[in-house]
Design a protein around this motif. Structure first.
Motif, PDB file in Angstrom:
ATOM      1  N   PRO A  56       0.807  -1.233   0.000  1.00 49.10           N
ATOM      2  CA  PRO A  56       0.000   0.000   0.000  1.00 49.10           C
ATOM      3  C   PRO A  56       0.830   1.269   0.000  1.00 49.10           C
ATOM      4  N   ASP A  57       1.986   1.277   0.704  1.00 49.52           N
ATOM      5  CA  ASP A  57       2.771   2.500   0.752  1.00 49.52           C
ATOM      6  C   ASP A  57       3.391   2.832  -0.597  1.00 49.52           C
ATOM      7  N   PHE A  77      -7.543 -22.983  -8.662  1.00 47.45           N
ATOM      8  CA  PHE A  77      -8.894 -22.531  -8.971  1.00 47.45           C
ATOM      9  C   PHE A  77      -8.857 -21.040  -9.304  1.00 47.45           C
ATOM     10  N   PHE A  78      -9.695 -20.640 -10.241  1.00 46.73           N
ATOM     11  CA  PHE A  78      -9.752 -19.246 -10.669  1.00 46.73           C
ATOM     12  C   PHE A  78     -10.050 -18.321  -9.497  1.00 46.73           C
ATOM     13  N   ASP A  79     -10.941 -18.735  -8.596  1.00 45.64           N
ATOM     14  CA  ASP A  79     -11.324 -17.855  -7.504  1.00 45.64           C
ATOM     15  C   ASP A  79     -10.167 -17.575  -6.553  1.00 45.64           C
ATOM     16  N   ASP A  80      -9.156 -18.442  -6.513  1.00 48.70           N
ATOM     17  CA  ASP A  80      -7.962 -18.144  -5.714  1.00 48.70           C
ATOM     18  C   ASP A  80      -7.210 -16.956  -6.317  1.00 48.70           C
ATOM     19  N   ALA A  81      -7.133 -16.920  -7.651  1.00 51.49           N
ATOM     20  CA  ALA A  81      -6.494 -15.786  -8.320  1.00 51.49           C
ATOM     21  C   ALA A  81      -7.286 -14.507  -8.097  1.00 51.49           C
ATOM     22  N   VAL A  82      -8.611 -14.616  -8.055  1.00 48.78           N
ATOM     23  CA  VAL A  82      -9.453 -13.444  -7.795  1.00 48.78           C
ATOM     24  C   VAL A  82      -9.166 -12.882  -6.410  1.00 48.78           C
ATOM     25  N   ARG A  83      -9.108 -13.758  -5.413  1.00 49.69           N
ATOM     26  CA  ARG A  83      -8.860 -13.278  -4.049  1.00 49.69           C
ATOM     27  C   ARG A  83      -7.518 -12.556  -3.948  1.00 49.69           C
ATOM     28  N   ARG A  84      -6.516 -13.079  -4.630  1.00 48.46           N
ATOM     29  CA  ARG A  84      -5.207 -12.437  -4.590  1.00 48.46           C
ATOM     30  C   ARG A  84      -5.247 -11.082  -5.289  1.00 48.46           C
ATOM     31  N   ALA A  85      -5.918 -11.022  -6.435  1.00 45.99           N
ATOM     32  CA  ALA A  85      -6.002  -9.759  -7.174  1.00 45.99           C
ATOM     33  C   ALA A  85      -6.732  -8.692  -6.362  1.00 45.99           C
ATOM     34  N   LEU A  86      -7.765  -9.093  -5.658  1.00 47.47           N
ATOM     35  CA  LEU A  86      -8.568  -8.112  -4.921  1.00 47.47           C
ATOM     36  C   LEU A  86      -7.861  -7.588  -3.675  1.00 47.47           C
ATOM     37  N   THR A  87      -6.774  -8.226  -3.260  1.00 50.60           N
ATOM     38  CA  THR A  87      -6.022  -7.690  -2.127  1.00 50.60           C
ATOM     39  C   THR A  87      -5.085  -6.562  -2.549  1.00 50.60           C
ATOM     40  N   ARG A  88      -4.847  -6.401  -3.835  1.00 47.80           N
ATOM     41  CA  ARG A  88      -3.955  -5.337  -4.282  1.00 47.80           C
ATOM     42  C   ARG A  88      -4.589  -3.962  -4.054  1.00 47.80           C
ATOM     43  N   PRO A  89      -3.789  -3.005  -3.621  1.00 42.84           N
ATOM     44  CA  PRO A  89      -4.347  -1.665  -3.358  1.00 42.84           C
ATOM     45  C   PRO A  89      -5.088  -1.084  -4.552  1.00 42.84           C
ATOM     46  N   PHE A  90      -4.568  -1.302  -5.753  1.00 44.73           N
ATOM     47  CA  PHE A  90      -5.205  -0.724  -6.937  1.00 44.73           C
ATOM     48  C   PHE A  90      -6.666  -1.134  -7.028  1.00 44.73           C
ATOM     49  N   ASN A  91      -6.953  -2.427  -6.805  1.00 45.32           N
ATOM     50  CA  ASN A  91      -8.310  -2.924  -6.971  1.00 45.32           C
ATOM     51  C   ASN A  91      -9.234  -2.550  -5.825  1.00 45.32           C
ATOM     52  N   ARG A  92      -8.704  -1.869  -4.823  1.00 46.56           N
ATOM     53  CA  ARG A  92      -9.565  -1.324  -3.772  1.00 46.56           C
ATOM     54  C   ARG A  92      -9.916   0.137  -4.032  1.00 46.56           C
ATOM     55  N   VAL A  93      -9.181   0.768  -4.921  1.00 47.97           N
ATOM     56  CA  VAL A  93      -9.424   2.178  -5.216  1.00 47.97           C
ATOM     57  C   VAL A  93     -10.066   2.360  -6.589  1.00 47.97           C
ATOM     58  N   PHE A  94      -9.691   1.525  -7.534  1.00 42.89           N
ATOM     59  CA  PHE A  94     -10.172   1.658  -8.910  1.00 42.89           C
ATOM     60  C   PHE A  94     -10.968   0.414  -9.289  1.00 42.89           C
ATOM     61  N   LEU A 141      -3.693  15.415  -4.179  1.00 47.86           N
ATOM     62  CA  LEU A 141      -4.382  14.548  -3.233  1.00 47.86           C
ATOM     63  C   LEU A 141      -3.722  14.651  -1.868  1.00 47.86           C
ATOM     64  N   GLU A 142      -4.541  14.617  -0.821  1.00 44.30           N
ATOM     65  CA  GLU A 142      -4.007  14.606   0.525  1.00 44.30           C
ATOM     66  C   GLU A 142      -3.282  13.285   0.782  1.00 44.30           C
ATOM     67  N   ARG A 143      -2.365  13.295   1.748  1.00 48.19           N
ATOM     68  CA  ARG A 143      -1.529  12.125   1.987  1.00 48.19           C
ATOM     69  C   ARG A 143      -2.354  10.894   2.302  1.00 48.19           C
ATOM     70  N   ASP A 144      -3.464  11.044   3.030  1.00 44.25           N
ATOM     71  CA  ASP A 144      -4.277   9.883   3.380  1.00 44.25           C
ATOM     72  C   ASP A 144      -5.420   9.651   2.394  1.00 44.25           C
ATOM     73  N   GLY A 145      -5.404  10.364   1.284  1.00 47.32           N
ATOM     74  CA  GLY A 145      -6.522  10.249   0.355  1.00 47.32           C
ATOM     75  C   GLY A 145      -6.540   8.980  -0.455  1.00 47.32           C
ATOM     76  N   LEU A 146      -5.418   8.241  -0.475  1.00 44.02           N
ATOM     77  CA  LEU A 146      -5.353   7.017  -1.262  1.00 44.02           C
ATOM     78  C   LEU A 146      -5.125   5.792  -0.397  1.00 44.02           C
ATOM     79  N   VAL A 147      -5.445   5.897   0.896  1.00 46.53           N
ATOM     80  CA  VAL A 147      -5.396   4.705   1.737  1.00 46.53           C
ATOM     81  C   VAL A 147      -6.506   3.775   1.273  1.00 46.53           C
ATOM     82  N   PRO A 148      -6.163   2.545   0.808  1.00 40.90           N
ATOM     83  CA  PRO A 148      -7.207   1.677   0.258  1.00 40.90           C
ATOM     84  C   PRO A 148      -8.271   1.337   1.295  1.00 40.90           C
ATOM     85  N   PRO A 149      -9.533   1.528   0.983  1.00 44.63           N
ATOM     86  CA  PRO A 149     -10.589   1.156   1.925  1.00 44.63           C
ATOM     87  C   PRO A 149     -10.706  -0.353   2.042  1.00 44.63           C
ATOM     88  N   ALA A 150     -11.385  -0.801   3.088  1.00 42.02           N
ATOM     89  CA  ALA A 150     -11.539  -2.242   3.283  1.00 42.02           C
ATOM     90  C   ALA A 150     -12.330  -2.873   2.140  1.00 42.02           C
TER      91      ALA A 150
END
Length: 397
Positions: A28-29, A99-116, A46-55
Motif C-alpha cells: 500500500p505505501d 482454482f480461478f477464484d484463488d487468483a481473484v482473491r489475490r487480485a482483490l487484495t492489491r491496493p489498486f483494486n480497492r481504489v479503482f 491529493l491529501e496524503r491519506d486520500g489514497l489509503v485503500p478502503p476495506a
C-alpha cells in the motif's frame, strides 16, 4: 478532495499505461506514493491519506464498454439496478492457481483494486463484447467431482500460450442467470455465456488457446452450454464411485448441497437420505446427464484411472492439439505435483480411500452408481488401454 480523487480515478481508468504503473503494486505505501506522484503530474493534488485503500471498494461508475485486456471479470453483482459485471485488474499475471477464484482473491487484495473499479451492466457486457482479444476455447472439462479434473486443468495450463480456467465463479454466475431468469432464456442466455467465456479467456499475454474446467454440477446444464458453444469438444471425467464418495464424506463440496445449486436441478427423491446416499444420488444425476450428453457430438468419457497419460493419448487429440516434445515435457512435469498443492509431490490415495470406505458408502455406491459407472467405463474404453501408460503416476484432485 473528493473531486480530486474522483478526477484522478477517471483519469487512471482511461489510461492503460497508468493502470499498469499502479496496478502491479502489492504494498500500500508504494502504491500510495506512485499514485500521489501520478496525480501531481496531472495537476490533481491529493491529501496524503486520500489514497489509503478502503476495506471494500465501491465501483466508481458504470461503464458500457469493456475495460482494457488487463482486466478480468470477477463476479456478477446483484444490485437494485440489475446485475452488474464487476471487473478487477490482473495485469499480465498468469492464472496458475488451482482454482480461478484463488487468483481473484489475490487480485482483490492489491491496493489498486480497492481504489479503482470497473463495472458493466449485463446488457452492455453482452452487446459490447469485442470480436477479438480472447484466446479461442479449445476444450471443456466436465467431471463428476474429485476425479482428476483439477489435474487436467493444471496440466493444460502448463502448456505455453494457454489460458486454463478452473471453475471460474463468474461463468457459474452467468450460467445460473441463463438457467433461472426468463429474460436470459434462449439465445440471450447463450450470448451471455459466450461473452463471459470471451472475457475470462482474454489473451492478456498473447495466449493462443483456452481451456475451461467447469464445475461438477454444470454437466446438468449441458444442453444450454452446448447450445452456446456447439463446436467446442469436451470431456467428462469420472472415477471409481467409492473413492469419490469417501472424498466427499471427508469434506463435502457445495455441489452436494441441493440448496446451493439452482432449484429443482437434482432428482434425489422425496425422502431424507443420509449424507452418503444423498451424495451418491447427486453423483448419479451427473453420470446420467453425462451419458445423455455423450450421444451428442464432440464428447469423450475419461476414467481417472487412465490419468495423467490419457491427457496425451486421448484428451489432446480429442481437443485437436498437436504436442511437441517441449509440450510433452511440460505436461509430464505438471503431472507430478499434487493438483490442489502443485508444489507438493502427489502420493496416490486410491487404496487408502477404498480401505476407509464405510459400509454406508459402499452400499450407496453400489445401488446408485455402479451400473452408471460401468456404462461410462464402456464409453471410455474407446480410448484404449494404452492411455494410462504414457505417464507413470496419477495426481490428485
Amino acid at each position: 478532495m473528493r473531486n480530486a480523487l474522483h478526477d484522478f480515478q477517471m483519469a487512471v481508468m482511461a489510461d492503460p499505461g497508468l493502470q499498469r504503473h499502479l496496478g502491479t503494486c502489492d504494498r500500500p505505501d508504494v502504491f500510495a506514493a506512485r499514485a500521489r506522484a501520478a496525480a501531481d503530474h496531472l495537476g490533481l493534488h491529493l491529501e496524503r491519506d486520500g489514497l489509503v485503500p478502503p476495506a471494500r471498494a465501491a465501483p466508481i461508475a458504470q461503464s458500457a464498454a469493456w475495460p482494457p485486456l488487463a482486466w478480468l471479470p470477477v463476479r456478477i453483482l446483484d444490485t437494485d439496478d440489475g446485475p452488474l459485471v464487476d471487473w478487477a485488474y490482473f495485469g499480465d499475471d498468469p492464472l496458475q492457481d488451482s482454482f480461478f477464484d484463488d487468483a481473484v482473491r489475490r487480485a482483490l487484495t492489491r491496493p489498486f483494486n480497492r481504489v479503482f473499479r470497473h463495472v458493466t451492466t449485463l446488457d452492455a457486457f453482452i452487446d459490447n463484447a469485442p470480436s477479438d482479444g480472447a484466446a479461442p476455447v479449445r476444450g471443456l472439462v466436465y467431471h463428476m467431482s474429485r476425479c482428476g479434473s483439477t489435474l487436467v486443468a493444471q496440466m493444460l495450463g502448463a502448456l505455453p500460450a494457454t489460458v486454463s480456467l478452473s471453475e471460474p465463479g463468474p461463468l457459474d454466475a452467468a450460467l445460473r442467470l441463463a438457467m433461472c431468469r426468463a429474460d436470459f432464456a434462449g439465445e440471450r442466455g447463450g450470448a451471455l455465456l459466450r461473452a463471459m467465456v470471451a472475457a475470462l479467456g482474454r489473451a492478456r499475454n498473447g495466449e493462443r488457446q483456452c481451456f475451461i474446467k467447469l464445475d461438477s454440477w454444470h454437466i446438468l446444464a449441458f444442453p444450454l452450454i452446448h447450445a452456446a458453444l456447439p463446436h467446442v469438444p469436451w470431456v467428462y471425467l469420472f472415477r471409481e464411485p467409492v473413492e469419490v464418495l469417501v472424498s466427499q464424506m471427508r469434506m463435502r463440496g457445495y455441489q452436494t448441497v441441493p440448496a446451493l445449486v439452482p432449484s429443482g436441478l437434482y432428482d434425489i427423491g422425496d425422502d431424507q437420505p443420509g449424507p452418503e446416499e444423498l451424495c451418491a444420488r447427486i453423483l448419479a444425476n451427473h453420470h446420467s446427464a453425462a451419458l445423455r450428453a455423450l450421444a451428442a457430438p464432440h464428447g469423450l468419457a475419461i476414467d481417472y484411472a487412465s490419468l495423467p497419460g490419457a491427457l496425451i493419448a486421448a484428451i489432446a487429440p480429442h481437443f485437436d492439439m498437436s504436442l511437441g516434445s517441449a509440450d510433452r515435457a511440460a505436461l509430464g512435469l505438471a503431472s507430478r505435483g499434487d493438483a490442489k498443492a502443485p508444489l507438493d509431490v502427489f502420493v496416490p490415495d486410491h487404496i487408502r480411500k477404498r480401505e476407509e470406505a464405510s459400509p454406508a458408502v459402499r452400499d450407496a455406491a453400489r445401488r446408485n452408481l455402479q451400473a452408471l459407472h460401468a456404462e461410462l467405463a464402456v464409453a471410455a474404453g474407446r480410448v484404449g488401454k494404452g492411455a494410462c501408460t504414457a505417464m507413470s503416476s496419477t495426481s490428485a484432485v
